[in-house]
Design a protein around this motif. Sequence first.
Motif, PDB file in Angstrom:
ATOM      1  N   GLY A  63      35.979   2.211   7.067  1.00  0.00           N
ATOM      2  CA  GLY A  63      35.848   1.888   8.481  1.00  0.00           C
ATOM      3  C   GLY A  63      36.375   0.543   8.919  1.00  0.00           C
ATOM      4  N   ARG A  64      37.072  -0.174   8.055  1.00  0.00           N
ATOM      5  CA  ARG A  64      37.622  -1.486   8.442  1.00  0.00           C
ATOM      6  C   ARG A  64      38.908  -1.316   9.248  1.00  0.00           C
ATOM      7  NH1 ARG A  64      35.300  -5.883   5.695  1.00  0.00           N
ATOM      8  NH2 ARG A  64      33.117  -5.273   5.419  1.00  0.00           N
ATOM      9  N   TRP A  65      39.107  -2.223  10.206  1.00  0.00           N
ATOM     10  CA  TRP A  65      40.362  -2.253  10.947  1.00  0.00           C
ATOM     11  C   TRP A  65      41.469  -2.737  10.026  1.00  0.00           C
ATOM     12  CZ3 TRP A  65      38.930  -4.936  16.259  1.00  0.00           C
ATOM     13  CH2 TRP A  65      38.061  -4.096  16.972  1.00  0.00           C
ATOM     14  N   LEU A  66      42.702  -2.325  10.309  1.00  0.00           N
ATOM     15  CA  LEU A  66      43.822  -2.706   9.456  1.00  0.00           C
ATOM     16  C   LEU A  66      43.981  -4.217   9.387  1.00  0.00           C
ATOM     17  CD1 LEU A  66      47.173  -1.000   8.999  1.00  0.00           C
ATOM     18  CD2 LEU A  66      47.207  -3.414   9.599  1.00  0.00           C
ATOM     19  N   GLU A  67      43.786  -4.906  10.499  1.00  0.00           N
ATOM     20  CA  GLU A  67      43.938  -6.362  10.483  1.00  0.00           C
ATOM     21  C   GLU A  67      42.919  -7.021   9.555  1.00  0.00           C
ATOM     22  OE1 GLU A  67      42.075  -7.721  14.622  1.00  0.00           O
ATOM     23  OE2 GLU A  67      43.298  -5.909  14.750  1.00  0.00           O
ATOM     24  N   ASP A  98      32.102   4.932  21.987  1.00  0.00           N
ATOM     25  CA  ASP A  98      32.169   3.479  22.108  1.00  0.00           C
ATOM     26  C   ASP A  98      33.128   2.783  21.134  1.00  0.00           C
ATOM     27  OD1 ASP A  98      30.384   3.851  24.105  1.00  0.00           O
ATOM     28  OD2 ASP A  98      28.673   2.892  23.116  1.00  0.00           O
ATOM     29  N   PRO A  99      33.244   3.211  19.874  1.00  0.00           N
ATOM     30  CA  PRO A  99      34.149   2.496  18.959  1.00  0.00           C
ATOM     31  C   PRO A  99      35.596   2.443  19.453  1.00  0.00           C
ATOM     32  CG  PRO A  99      32.678   3.900  17.711  1.00  0.00           C
ATOM     33  CD  PRO A  99      32.473   4.252  19.160  1.00  0.00           C
ATOM     34  N   THR A 100      36.017   3.452  20.240  1.00  0.00           N
ATOM     35  CA  THR A 100      37.391   3.419  20.753  1.00  0.00           C
ATOM     36  C   THR A 100      37.558   2.323  21.809  1.00  0.00           C
ATOM     37  OG1 THR A 100      36.940   5.048  22.511  1.00  0.00           O
ATOM     38  CG2 THR A 100      37.617   5.900  20.360  1.00  0.00           C
ATOM     39  N   VAL A 101      36.472   2.034  22.515  1.00  0.00           N
ATOM     40  CA  VAL A 101      36.512   0.979  23.526  1.00  0.00           C
ATOM     41  C   VAL A 101      36.629  -0.387  22.850  1.00  0.00           C
ATOM     42  CG1 VAL A 101      35.291  -0.100  25.447  1.00  0.00           C
ATOM     43  CG2 VAL A 101      35.152   2.381  25.110  1.00  0.00           C
ATOM     44  N   ALA A 102      35.860  -0.583  21.802  1.00  0.00           N
ATOM     45  CA  ALA A 102      35.928  -1.843  21.054  1.00  0.00           C
ATOM     46  C   ALA A 102      37.336  -2.041  20.493  1.00  0.00           C
ATOM     47  CB  ALA A 102      34.899  -1.830  19.922  1.00  0.00           C
ATOM     48  N   TYR A 103      37.918  -0.964  19.960  1.00  0.00           N
ATOM     49  CA  TYR A 103      39.266  -1.080  19.399  1.00  0.00           C
ATOM     50  C   TYR A 103      40.280  -1.382  20.495  1.00  0.00           C
ATOM     51  CZ  TYR A 103      43.166  -0.181  16.257  1.00  0.00           C
ATOM     52  OH  TYR A 103      44.307  -0.325  15.492  1.00  0.00           O
ATOM     53  N   ILE A 108      34.640   9.336  13.710  1.00  0.00           N
ATOM     54  CA  ILE A 108      33.429   9.726  12.981  1.00  0.00           C
ATOM     55  C   ILE A 108      32.962   8.577  12.102  1.00  0.00           C
ATOM     56  CG2 ILE A 108      32.522  11.303  11.224  1.00  0.00           C
ATOM     57  CD1 ILE A 108      34.585  13.376  12.325  1.00  0.00           C
ATOM     58  N   GLU A 109      33.895   7.908  11.426  1.00  0.00           N
ATOM     59  CA  GLU A 109      33.563   6.764  10.570  1.00  0.00           C
ATOM     60  C   GLU A 109      32.914   5.649  11.383  1.00  0.00           C
ATOM     61  OE1 GLU A 109      32.811   5.430   7.229  1.00  0.00           O
ATOM     62  OE2 GLU A 109      34.567   6.689   6.918  1.00  0.00           O
ATOM     63  N   GLY A 110      33.423   5.457  12.603  1.00  0.00           N
ATOM     64  CA  GLY A 110      32.891   4.395  13.458  1.00  0.00           C
ATOM     65  C   GLY A 110      31.536   4.714  14.045  1.00  0.00           C
ATOM     66  N   GLU A 111      31.200   5.996  14.136  1.00  0.00           N
ATOM     67  CA  GLU A 111      29.947   6.403  14.772  1.00  0.00           C
ATOM     68  C   GLU A 111      28.827   6.726  13.787  1.00  0.00           C
ATOM     69  OE1 GLU A 111      28.971   6.248  17.689  1.00  0.00           O
ATOM     70  OE2 GLU A 111      30.540   6.598  19.163  1.00  0.00           O
ATOM     71  N   ALA A 112      29.145   7.360  12.671  1.00  0.00           N
ATOM     72  CA  ALA A 112      28.116   7.857  11.749  1.00  0.00           C
ATOM     73  C   ALA A 112      27.640   6.765  10.804  1.00  0.00           C
ATOM     74  CB  ALA A 112      28.655   9.037  10.951  1.00  0.00           C
ATOM     75  N   TYR A 133      23.649  10.124  20.800  1.00  0.00           N
ATOM     76  CA  TYR A 133      23.345   8.706  21.000  1.00  0.00           C
ATOM     77  C   TYR A 133      22.763   8.143  19.707  1.00  0.00           C
ATOM     78  CZ  TYR A 133      21.183   4.400  22.641  1.00  0.00           C
ATOM     79  OH  TYR A 133      20.818   3.094  22.785  1.00  0.00           O
ATOM     80  N   ALA A 134      23.362   7.043  19.233  1.00  0.00           N
ATOM     81  CA  ALA A 134      22.898   6.408  18.005  1.00  0.00           C
ATOM     82  C   ALA A 134      21.924   5.287  18.358  1.00  0.00           C
ATOM     83  CB  ALA A 134      24.078   5.849  17.213  1.00  0.00           C
ATOM     84  N   THR A 135      20.710   5.359  17.823  1.00  0.00           N
ATOM     85  CA  THR A 135      19.705   4.330  18.087  1.00  0.00           C
ATOM     86  C   THR A 135      19.971   3.101  17.225  1.00  0.00           C
ATOM     87  OG1 THR A 135      18.157   5.048  16.367  1.00  0.00           O
ATOM     88  CG2 THR A 135      18.041   6.168  18.500  1.00  0.00           C
ATOM     89  N   ASN A 136      19.259   2.024  17.520  1.00  0.00           N
ATOM     90  CA  ASN A 136      19.409   0.787  16.743  1.00  0.00           C
ATOM     91  C   ASN A 136      18.973   0.972  15.299  1.00  0.00           C
ATOM     92  OD1 ASN A 136      20.364  -0.621  18.978  1.00  0.00           O
ATOM     93  ND2 ASN A 136      18.304  -1.213  19.631  1.00  0.00           N
ATOM     94  N   GLU A 137      18.111   1.963  15.054  1.00  0.00           N
ATOM     95  CA  GLU A 137      17.625   2.224  13.695  1.00  0.00           C
ATOM     96  C   GLU A 137      18.595   3.096  12.892  1.00  0.00           C
ATOM     97  OE1 GLU A 137      15.747   2.819  16.456  1.00  0.00           O
ATOM     98  OE2 GLU A 137      14.706   0.872  16.325  1.00  0.00           O
ATOM     99  N   GLY A 138      19.662   3.513  13.535  1.00  0.00           N
ATOM    100  CA  GLY A 138      20.648   4.322  12.828  1.00  0.00           C
ATOM    101  C   GLY A 138      20.434   5.811  12.957  1.00  0.00           C
TER     102      GLY A 138
END
Length: 375
Positions: free
Chosen positions: A148-152, A289-294, A259-263, A350-355
């Motif tokens: 799940g790491r960004w290429l940079e 949401d992960p697509t927005v961050a990217y 999926i990697e960014g969300e699960a 929806y992913a809670t803070n507890e995962g």
Amino acid sequence: MDKEEKKKQKLEIKRKKLQERQEEASIVRKIVLACLLFIIITLGIAGTSAYYYVKSSLGPMDETDEEMFDIHIPIGSTSTRIGNILEENGLINNASFFRYYIRYKNESGFQAGDYQLSKSMTMDEIIVALKEGTLPQDYAVSFTIPEGRWLENILKIISENTNHELKDLEEKVKDEQYLKELINRYTVLTEDILNEEIRWPLEGYLFPARYDFVEENPSIETIIESMLTRTEQVVGRYLDDLEDSEYTTHEILTLASIIEGEAQKSEDRYKISGVLYNRLNQNMRLEVDPTVAYAHGEHLSRTLYVHLEINSPYNTYRITGIPVGPINNPGEASIKAALQPEEHNDLFFYATNEGNVIYSETFQQHQEVLRKYRD
């Protein structure tokens, strides 16, 4: 009727009763014998089945298949997680059996890292391999790329563990001539990566794993191509799924990166994948949401409405369909989930803070979840 006839009659009645008792006793004995035989046969079948199940579970999945699979065991993995990884890769029959077996044998000391295992290995051989590990000092250069790491961020890890400058690495992975050479050599790469809207052409294609090099200063090409080779090997395991899929390899890797960014938990990957497929089938925006961050180029602690306004081919709150390319470099579990989505009717999660991940079929249900957990 005289006394002699009455006596004969009584004797006949006694004889008949005795005969009836004997017949009843015979029937009972036959029933008991039949039950005993049934129990013995059942136990025999159960015992034989259990024996062959254990034997097959301990033996190799395919003693003729010696192809080596790259397996990554993350740091801190429990026996359950290790068993799931082995089962997902077709190296063992059952993850639960693996867990109980190592508990029975009191096995411990499994090492995190990357391994090459084959289906021709028995469970005991796999256990030995996972305990031996590969020591970093056996190699001149070693580093691990998490899922799940960004290429940079991957390029920074490479720069920190080699003699290569970050700017040289960045230039190389953007070199169009080099990228075209790679496309000609790797079937997993297509012209899709040359889309001008894509931030990093090789995003999603640098497989997360541990990399070891004997030479003291491996070239940038050697490092990049080692990672692409891993990706090609992993994707190659799912050629049948890819042929059946309505999406291209590039699109599958893009879904896998989402999926990697969300699960946060492995069991959610397939269900989240199912949500993405359901939304795509109904021509709904993915809105993840992960697509927005990217799109913003920064990791957001929380996605706000103002963040959703960015005009980007990665922003799934504004575009319909799959983004222009992957938003991180996914592991095998997410790639597999992208190809094998769970079938259900959910359209929201929806992913809670507890995962924990909460799924909903309707927008109204989803709004109730948001009000409960966000407020």
